[in-house]
Write a protein that holds these residues in place. Structure first.
Motif, mmCIF file in Angstrom:
data_model
loop_
_atom_site.group_PDB
_atom_site.id
_atom_site.type_symbol
_atom_site.label_atom_id
_atom_site.label_comp_id
_atom_site.label_asym_id
_atom_site.label_seq_id
_atom_site.Cartn_x
_atom_site.Cartn_y
_atom_site.Cartn_z
ATOM 1 N N GLY A 42 0.825 -1.217 0.000
ATOM 2 C CA GLY A 42 0.000 0.000 0.000
ATOM 3 C C GLY A 42 0.852 1.257 0.000
ATOM 4 O O GLY A 42 0.541 2.242 -0.682
ATOM 5 N N GLY A 43 1.948 1.229 0.750
ATOM 6 C CA GLY A 43 2.863 2.369 0.759
ATOM 7 C C GLY A 43 3.493 2.602 -0.596
ATOM 8 O O GLY A 43 3.605 3.740 -1.064
ATOM 9 N N VAL A 44 3.900 1.520 -1.258
ATOM 10 C CA VAL A 44 4.481 1.643 -2.600
ATOM 11 C C VAL A 44 3.437 2.181 -3.574
ATOM 12 O O VAL A 44 3.732 3.055 -4.403
ATOM 13 C CB VAL A 44 5.041 0.281 -3.075
ATOM 14 C CG1 VAL A 44 5.408 0.314 -4.547
ATOM 15 C CG2 VAL A 44 6.238 -0.112 -2.231
ATOM 16 N N ALA A 45 2.204 1.698 -3.469
ATOM 17 C CA ALA A 45 1.137 2.188 -4.352
ATOM 18 C C ALA A 45 0.875 3.676 -4.122
ATOM 19 O O ALA A 45 0.708 4.441 -5.086
ATOM 20 C CB ALA A 45 -0.142 1.380 -4.124
ATOM 21 N N LEU A 46 0.852 4.092 -2.863
ATOM 22 C CA LEU A 46 0.606 5.509 -2.574
ATOM 23 C C LEU A 46 1.725 6.405 -3.106
ATOM 24 O O LEU A 46 1.464 7.461 -3.685
ATOM 25 C CB LEU A 46 0.460 5.728 -1.068
ATOM 26 C CG LEU A 46 -0.912 5.505 -0.485
ATOM 27 C CD1 LEU A 46 -0.868 5.664 1.027
ATOM 28 C CD2 LEU A 46 -1.925 6.447 -1.083
ATOM 29 N N THR A 47 2.959 5.993 -2.910
ATOM 30 C CA THR A 47 4.056 6.836 -3.388
ATOM 31 C C THR A 47 4.105 6.855 -4.911
ATOM 32 O O THR A 47 4.442 7.875 -5.513
ATOM 33 C CB THR A 47 5.409 6.417 -2.770
ATOM 34 O OG1 THR A 47 6.334 7.478 -2.954
ATOM 35 C CG2 THR A 47 5.966 5.172 -3.358
ATOM 36 N N SER A 48 3.746 5.751 -5.553
ATOM 37 C CA SER A 48 3.678 5.732 -7.017
ATOM 38 C C SER A 48 2.575 6.659 -7.515
ATOM 39 O O SER A 48 2.773 7.423 -8.464
ATOM 40 C CB SER A 48 3.427 4.311 -7.525
ATOM 41 O OG SER A 48 4.494 3.475 -7.168
ATOM 42 N N ALA A 69 5.486 0.748 9.002
ATOM 43 C CA ALA A 69 4.544 -0.042 9.801
ATOM 44 C C ALA A 69 4.521 -1.488 9.317
ATOM 45 O O ALA A 69 4.438 -2.423 10.128
ATOM 46 C CB ALA A 69 3.147 0.569 9.730
ATOM 47 N N GLY A 70 4.612 -1.691 8.012
ATOM 48 C CA GLY A 70 4.662 -3.046 7.460
ATOM 49 C C GLY A 70 5.868 -3.813 7.962
ATOM 50 O O GLY A 70 5.767 -4.989 8.325
ATOM 51 N N ALA A 71 7.007 -3.141 8.000
ATOM 52 C CA ALA A 71 8.217 -3.789 8.523
ATOM 53 C C ALA A 71 8.041 -4.122 10.005
ATOM 54 O O ALA A 71 8.429 -5.211 10.455
ATOM 55 C CB ALA A 71 9.424 -2.877 8.317
ATOM 56 N N ALA A 72 7.457 -3.210 10.754
ATOM 57 C CA ALA A 72 7.244 -3.440 12.187
ATOM 58 C C ALA A 72 6.277 -4.599 12.422
ATOM 59 O O ALA A 72 6.487 -5.431 13.318
ATOM 60 C CB ALA A 72 6.729 -2.171 12.855
#
Length: 123
Positions: A42-48, A69-72
């Motif tokens: 989701g983070g990658v999609a948002l930054t893209s 948060a995903g890593a955590a």
């Protein structure tokens, strides 16, 4: 014959539990890892989206928070698997879950921030 499984800090402790309990513990850990992967995606999609649509830095910040948060969450899944497996092997009570309220609150907070951003950007 000596047990060669790793991590030894887990498999070298206590007695072998019922395989069903160990496998259920592993499935739960994998679910946490999938949740972490979903947050990173989701983070990658948002930054893209922010890059292609030339949107504000706010979306990049939210994307970075989602990735972290995903890593955590994935790390928490490993830690919880380890604690639960040791508890199963030693006959101790299972530890209480600690990240569930934090994760749920984080999802609610992120949804509110994104909804607020959507409302403000339309106006």
């Amino acid at each position: 014959m000596e047990d060669q499984r790793r991590p030894r800090a887990v498999y070298g402790v206590g007695d072998e539990p019922d395989a069903r309990f160990s496998l259920a513990n592993e499935r739960t850990a994998l679910a946490w890892v999938r949740t972490g992967l979903g947050l990173v995606a989701g983070g990658v999609a948002l930054t893209s989206l922010a890059t292609f649509a030339e949107l504000t830095v706010l979306l990049d910040v939210i994307a970075a928070v989602a990735c972290l948060a995903g890593a955590a969450v994935a790390g928490y899944g490993w830690r919880t698997w380890r604690r639960n497996e040791i508890a199963l092997r030693t006959g101790a009570p299972l530890p209480a879950p600690t990240a569930l309220p934090v994760l749920a609150g984080g999802v609610v907070l992120m949804a509110l921030v994104l909804a607020g951003y959507a409302v403000v950007s339309v106006v």
